[in-house]
Structure formats: structure tokens, C-alpha cells
Design an enzyme around this catalytic site. Structure first.
Site, short mmCIF file in Angstrom:
data_model
loop_
_atom_site.label_atom_id
_atom_site.label_comp_id
_atom_site.label_asym_id
_atom_site.label_seq_id
_atom_site.Cartn_x
_atom_site.Cartn_y
_atom_site.Cartn_z
N HIS A 173 0.82 -1.23 0.11
CA HIS A 173 -0.08 -0.27 0.02
C HIS A 173 0.83 1.17 -0.29
O HIS A 173 0.47 2.12 0.27
CB HIS A 173 -0.86 -0.12 0.88
CG HIS A 173 -0.04 -0.37 2.41
ND1 HIS A 173 -0.86 -0.65 3.26
CD2 HIS A 173 0.94 -0.01 2.87
CE1 HIS A 173 0.01 -0.78 4.64
NE2 HIS A 173 1.01 -0.35 3.90
N ASP A 258 7.36 4.90 0.63
CA ASP A 258 9.00 3.94 1.39
C ASP A 258 10.18 4.06 0.49
O ASP A 258 11.41 4.17 0.48
CB ASP A 258 8.35 1.96 0.92
CG ASP A 258 7.03 2.66 2.41
OD1 ASP A 258 7.24 3.12 3.27
OD2 ASP A 258 6.67 1.55 2.01
#
Length: 461
Positions: A173, A258
Site C-alpha cells: 500500500h 517508502d
């Protein structure tokens, strides 16, 4: 149909998925098989899931098992979320790594700083489990999809896709960071035409249009006028951090989610450096915030175990009031698994960001490498979107290719069991001062009782 969740004891995530299934009309009547090797957590998730489904008034059947073969027999979809090396093993080997001069442990590697799942450079426990699941699926459910959710998504999806015939798709996600960027820039997400592409935990905003116009000038304006006022709301809030802006200026496209946490050592030498680039918390990947996060996970799991016990004693417990962050009546979790299952099974088509073999989508990246790209999922079909524009050449050459090499190094170590590969990976680490340092840290890590199997595999015993 039958939907299997391996690692169902990761209680929050499993309950979110069960809620999504229960709220999806086309999946009514499905059997959800909950599998975990931790009996206490498995019992808790089963009790809470039954109560959740009942309170939603959904038509779902649930089963629980500690037998993986039973869970995989005749299933249609396998959601693999089990994490055998996280977080307790990770905390221990990180401490040993730091003792030998490897800040944040040996698994913190350039372009793979999100290291909480690497585990001795090759993710041995995680890759072994993914391999075992895939091998059983070939025998017991050969037509099923494996939805690889447990980290390392990149390495595990790559390994299964190249070594078995299982239909494996990686799920993450992290792409949702785009919505944080849109919010900060004051853009209506419904009016943004966007794409992201790269590899898992290394994706880039290649297309960014607002109301049909290039939106990057809006980002440039925000950087010039507002970025100096940016402050993170929590340790995970890094989407428009100084590190992200620095990477955007260098690579030519905005890193998403990320991705900035997987940047170079420039952003990660020590806690002071991390605070400079990620804000006052220093991000999540440091010696202060990561242990706090792990402790919060333990507390949350205990809270859910206690809630399950309360439900056993009192069936009138209101889940929606007791834990509204998880139990909701109408809201979907935002995870992509159930929209994928629904779409591939003939429900509404879905635009998702998934991990699958490249096959020409990102030019210059080998076809067999698993990449994270936008796709349209419809009945029995997964159609990648054409990237427009492509990822910048600098991003490919100086970020994606080094990350792909690290993936290949990890799989080389795992598939060969040759400890020299582990040594060579560490020799190339800028924190290494001598080969004696490499041997000493690996030998101490391998001497841990919890690593006895790994030590034998790599010839340390």
C-alpha cells in the site's frame, strides 16, 4: 470461492481484509480459511472475525486451521501475510549488527534501508515460507493466485515467479503516498491523472497531471514557497520531507511512499542525519522510533487478544465502538487485495498498483524482473497500463538497477546457501572496515539459537 489468509494471526490486517470481503456483495457465500501457527492468535482472530461478520450481517463462512495443507486445499486465492522474522528476530540481530559497527544492523543496505524484513541479507525465513506455500499450491490449488503481502514483497514475488508456476502478484500500500502529496499541494485527487512505477518500496511519480496540465510546476512552487515550513506529523510522515525533495531534484521525478526511506546513505548515516532529512522524528527507521513502533504492535495485538476474550464472555460486545479503527460498517480498508479478487472474478474492474514481471512496461528493465506498476484488473485479466512518460533514465540507472542488483544478491545467497555471498554483500557495505569485521558479525548472528537452521544452511555449523 475459497479465500485463504496465511498468517491470519497478524490480527489487525486480517480483520481489515475480512471486513472488506464481508462488504463486497459479489463475494457473498465465500469461505475464508484462517491459517496461523500461533494457536492463541488464531483463536482470537477467529472469534473476532465471526463476530464482525455476524454484526455486518454478511454471508461468509469461516474456518480456522494450523495446517497449511488444509488451508491451501482447493483454494482460489491465497493472501500471504505471515512474517516469521519480524519484529523480534529483527530487533535482536540489529543489536548485534550495531555492536560490530553496522548502524541499524547489517540488513540496512543502500537502496534497501527499509530493512525490517531483510533478515541476514537474504530474507531466509521469509523466502523459505513463500517457497513452501507456492510448492503446496502447485499440488493442492494450481489455479489459485498467490497474493504476496508479507515482506520482502520484491524478493519473494521475484523468487516465486521465477522458480514456480504459481500465479503470484505482489501487494503493497506504499503507493498511497501519492494522496498525501496531493493533499499537501491542495489538489483534488479526483482531478489528478497519475501513474507510479518502479520496484516495491522504490516507486516514482512518472505521470502527474492536474486538470490535464503538468502538475510538477505546482510542486516546484510549493518547494520554493512552502517546503521550509514542512513538519512531519508522525515518524511515518515523510512523503514531502527534505529527503524526498532532494531525491526529486536529483532524479527528476517524485519518489513515492517508502521510496525515500530506501535512499542512499546520504540520508541515513546516523540519527542526526536522519532528522535533517526526514524531520524531527528522523523517520521510522532509527533506534528510537522503530523500537517504539514494535512495542505499539505488541500492545495492539494484546488489546485485540483481550477483546477476543471479552467477546467470548459477552456476545453483546459492540466491536464498532470497542475498536473503530478496525471495525467499520461501510468503509473499506484501502488495501487492494479484495478489489483485486473481486475484479479478477468478474466484479467491477479495478485500477490497482501491483507487483508483477515487467515484460516491457518499464523500458531498459529486464522482462523477468518484478516491477510495481499500474494495472487494470478485470475478469481473468491483468492489463498493465502503458507508462506515459517513462521513468527517467537517471532513476533507472542510479536507483532501480542498484536495487534490482540487491534483490538478485539476496536470491543468489538464498538459492545457493553459499555464505561467501553473504560475506561479499557485507564487504561492499561502506560501514565495513575489514573482512574480519564481516566474519565476526555474521558468526555471532549465526550463533544465535533462533538461527540454528540458517547457520546449518549456510555452513556455519
Amino acid at each position: 470461492m475459497k479465500i485463504t489468509i496465511i498468517g491470519a494471526g497478524s490480527v489487525r490486517f486480517s480483520l481489515q481484509l475480512i471486513g472488506d470481503i464481508a462488504k463486497t456483495e459479489n463475494l457473498a457465500g465465500s469461505l475464508v480459511s484462517l491459517m496461523d501457527i500461533n494457536e492463541e492468535k488464531l483463536e482470537a482472530i477467529y472469534v473476532l472475525a465471526q463476530k464482525y461478520v455476524e454484526d455486518l450481517g454478511a454471508s461468509l463462512k469461516l474456518e480456522k486451521t494450523m495446517d497449511m495443507s488444509q488451508a491451501l486445499e482447493g483454494t482460489d486465492f491465497v493472501i500471504h501475510s505471515a512474517a516469521p522474522s519480524y519484529p523480534d528476530r529483527y530487533d535482536l540481530i540489529t543489536q548485534i549488527g550495531e555492536k560490530h559497527g553496522y548502524y541499524r544492523g547489517i540488513d540496512s543496505q543502500e537502496f534497501n534501508m527499509v530493512s525490517t524484513y531483510s533478515y541476514i541479507l537474504c530474507s531466509y525465513p521469509d523466502l523459505k515460507l513463500s517457497s513452501e506455500i507456492a510448492e503446496l499450491m502447485e499440488k493442492l490449488s494450481p489455479q489459485a493466485y498467490l497474493l504476496q503481502t508479507a515482506n520482502p514483497v520484491f524478493e519473494a514475488t521475484q523468487f516465486v515467479s521465477q522458480s514456480t508456476g504459481v500465479k503470484v502478484i505482489g501487494f503493497c500500500h506504499g503507493f498511497s503516498g501519492v494522496f498525501g502529496a496531493f493533499h499537501t499541494l491542495g489538489l483534488n485527487p479526483e482531478e489528478v491523472d497519475w501513474q507510479v512505477a518502479g520496484v516495491n518500496h522504490g516507486i516514482w511519480l512518472n505521470r502527474f497531471l492536474y486538470r490535464g496540465e503538468n502538475a510538477y510546476p505546482l510542486l516546484d512552487k510549493w518547494i520554493e514557497e512552502e517546503s521550509q515550513h514542512w513538519q512531519p506529523e508522525n515518524p511515518w510522515d515523510v512523503q514531502l520531507s527534505p529527503a524526498v525533495i532532494d531525491m526529486y531534484k536529483f532524479y527528476g521525478m517524485l519518489p513515492i511512499g517508502d521510496t525515500c526511506r530506501n535512499g542512499s546513505w546520504k540520508y541515513n548515516y546516523n540519527l542526526e542525519t536522519k532528522k535533517k532529512w526526514y524531520g524531527k522524528f528522523g523517520g521510522i527507521d532509527n533506534e528510537v522510533e522503530r523500537p517504539r513502533f514494535h512495542e505499539s504492535l505488541r500492545k495492539e495485538k494484546q488489546k485485540l487478544l483481550d477483546l477476543a476474550e471479552e467477546v467470548r464472555r459477552n456476545s453483546e460486545v459492540d466491536l464498532f465502538q470497542a475498536y473503530p479503527e478496525i471495525f467499520t460498517r461501510d468503509k473499506m480498508s484501502g488495501e487492494q487485495h479484495i478489489p483485486f479478487i473481486n475484479g479478477i472474478s468478474g466484479g467491477p474492474e479495478a485500477r490497482l498498483i501491483l507487483n508483477l514481471q515487467n515484460r516491457g512496461v518499464i523500458s531498459g528493465i529486464p522482462d523477468d524482473v518484478v516491477v510495481e506498476i499500474p494495472v487494470i484488473v478485470s475478469k481473468d485479466n491483468i492489463q498493465p497500463e502503458k507508462l506515459d512518460p517513462d521513468v527517467t533514465e537517471r532513476t533507472k540507472n542510479m536507483y532501480l538497477m542498484p536495487r534490482i542488483l540487491r534483490m538478485r544478491w539476496a536470491l543468489e545467497a538464498y538459492t545457493t546457501g553459499d555464505k561467501r555471498v553473504l560475506e561479499e554483500i557485507l564487504v561492499r557495505d561502506p560501514r565495513t572496515k575489514s573482512f574480519e569485521q564481516v566474519k565476526a558479525v555474521l558468526e555471532e548472528i549465526m550463533s544465535l539459537p533462533i538461527n540454528e537452521e540458517i547457520a546449518r544452511y549456510f555452513g556455519y555449523k
